[in-house]
Design a protein around this motif. Sequence first.
Motif, mmCIF file in Angstrom:
data_model
loop_
_atom_site.group_PDB
_atom_site.id
_atom_site.type_symbol
_atom_site.label_atom_id
_atom_site.label_comp_id
_atom_site.label_asym_id
_atom_site.label_seq_id
_atom_site.Cartn_x
_atom_site.Cartn_y
_atom_site.Cartn_z
ATOM 1 N N UNK A 50 -22.646 -10.863 17.576
ATOM 2 C CA UNK A 50 -22.472 -10.845 16.121
ATOM 3 C C UNK A 50 -23.581 -10.039 15.458
ATOM 4 N N UNK A 51 -24.800 -10.158 15.965
ATOM 5 C CA UNK A 51 -25.920 -9.392 15.411
ATOM 6 C C UNK A 51 -25.682 -7.895 15.572
ATOM 7 N N UNK A 52 -25.161 -7.488 16.745
ATOM 8 C CA UNK A 52 -24.882 -6.070 16.977
ATOM 9 C C UNK A 52 -23.827 -5.548 16.000
ATOM 10 N N UNK A 53 -22.799 -6.350 15.769
ATOM 11 C CA UNK A 53 -21.733 -5.934 14.859
ATOM 12 C C UNK A 53 -22.242 -5.900 13.416
ATOM 13 N N UNK A 54 -23.078 -6.862 13.059
ATOM 14 C CA UNK A 54 -23.610 -6.894 11.688
ATOM 15 C C UNK A 54 -24.490 -5.686 11.407
ATOM 16 N N UNK A 55 -25.138 -5.162 12.454
ATOM 17 C CA UNK A 55 -25.952 -3.957 12.265
ATOM 18 C C UNK A 55 -25.078 -2.785 11.818
ATOM 19 N N UNK B 26 -23.384 -0.103 4.646
ATOM 20 C CA UNK B 26 -23.892 -0.263 3.288
ATOM 21 C C UNK B 26 -24.894 0.818 2.924
ATOM 22 N N UNK B 27 -25.544 1.360 3.952
ATOM 23 C CA UNK B 27 -26.535 2.394 3.706
ATOM 24 C C UNK B 27 -25.912 3.788 3.667
ATOM 25 N N UNK B 28 -24.583 3.832 3.741
ATOM 26 C CA UNK B 28 -23.906 5.132 3.583
ATOM 27 C C UNK B 28 -23.431 5.757 4.874
ATOM 28 N N UNK B 29 -23.505 5.011 5.991
ATOM 29 C CA UNK B 29 -22.997 5.563 7.252
ATOM 30 C C UNK B 29 -21.489 5.431 7.288
ATOM 31 N N UNK B 30 -20.904 5.862 8.394
ATOM 32 C CA UNK B 30 -19.455 5.838 8.535
ATOM 33 C C UNK B 30 -18.925 4.410 8.467
ATOM 34 N N UNK B 31 -17.707 4.282 7.985
ATOM 35 C CA UNK B 31 -17.053 2.995 7.958
ATOM 36 C C UNK B 31 -16.735 2.562 9.387
ATOM 37 N N UNK B 32 -16.890 1.252 9.644
ATOM 38 C CA UNK B 32 -16.548 0.733 10.948
ATOM 39 C C UNK B 32 -15.048 0.741 11.106
ATOM 40 N N UNK B 33 -14.568 1.356 12.173
ATOM 41 C CA UNK B 33 -13.144 1.411 12.410
ATOM 42 C C UNK B 33 -12.635 0.059 12.916
ATOM 43 N N UNK B 34 -11.366 -0.134 12.745
ATOM 44 C CA UNK B 34 -10.740 -1.342 13.247
ATOM 45 C C UNK B 34 -10.702 -1.285 14.776
ATOM 46 N N UNK C 12 -22.326 -3.034 10.019
ATOM 47 C CA UNK C 12 -21.999 -3.239 8.611
ATOM 48 C C UNK C 12 -23.204 -2.928 7.720
ATOM 49 N N UNK C 13 -24.408 -3.244 8.250
ATOM 50 C CA UNK C 13 -25.610 -2.909 7.491
ATOM 51 C C UNK C 13 -25.723 -1.397 7.336
ATOM 52 N N UNK C 14 -25.402 -0.664 8.422
ATOM 53 C CA UNK C 14 -25.417 0.790 8.361
ATOM 54 C C UNK C 14 -24.380 1.325 7.394
#
Length: 298
Positions: free
Chosen positions: A278-283, A289-297, A285-287
């Motif tokens: 979960x921590x790896x996945x949350x990183x 928010x900082x303007x990186x690519x959207x996490x794909x499904x 999402x944190x990225x």
Amino acid sequence: MTVKPIIEIENLTHTYMKGTPMEHVALKGTNLYVEAGECIAIIGHTGSGKSTLIQHLNGLIRPESGRVVIDGEDLAKKKIDLKTLRRKVGIVFQNPEDQIFEKIIGDDIAYGPFKMGLPLKEVRERVKWAMSVVGLDFEEMKDRQTFALSGGQKRKVALAGILALKPKILVLDEPTAGLDPRSRNELLDKIKRLNKEEKLTVIFVSHNMEEVAMLADRVYVMADGKDVLSGTPKEIFTDKEKLVRHQIGTPETVQVLYRLTDLGYQVRTDAFSITEAADEIMKLFAGRKEGTEHVQRI
């Protein structure tokens, strides 16, 4: 001075119904080395030889060829004391009905200690301790009929009966089969504590890779009667090429993380626990928010 392993199995072979049309070679030169206090997982597909291997650990099957040494005792010796060996190495099989003999829970768990000739007071203490380890209340459950138990409760009684012998080595075949999620987690936690705090050597067979990742210090992978791979859970589950080659399952968390790496995301594939994954996945999402690519499904 080098300390010898508590279990040494070298080039072990075993053939069922030898010399008949039903002949089947179950083990083909299997090796297994276990240090005292280790927790070892044995994994592999049905028919890979796992159950045949563990039956050699307390003399239920004697070595056909190869070498089996348990706590310094060579099982090839004709006059080996099997009673002493089986107090030292306790095996809990997948089908608990095969190990429950008495009508009353307390009597069944006390069966082994009574056979050892222990005084009544010590037998009672061992039964209470063993029942507490597996999550059975002594006062509430000791006088219950064994035939009326659920499959999960029978599994706990079978395990308690082995623990009451105070073995040096505990061997478990699919230890949490039939347990609900809460009982499963409680039992795994107690097995882990017995291994780490009581220094009980534990060997378990499992198809549940989450259990393997949680408990095991090292993993042996079996296929076609041989040990084809061994290493720590990290070494086994993070080698994608070997996972594919030997058709090894992985914890669901690792499957998710591998899928993320396939999509180009930088995550740790050795994050076995749900919290770490979960921590790896949350990183990610944190990225985001900082303007990186959207996490794909996934």
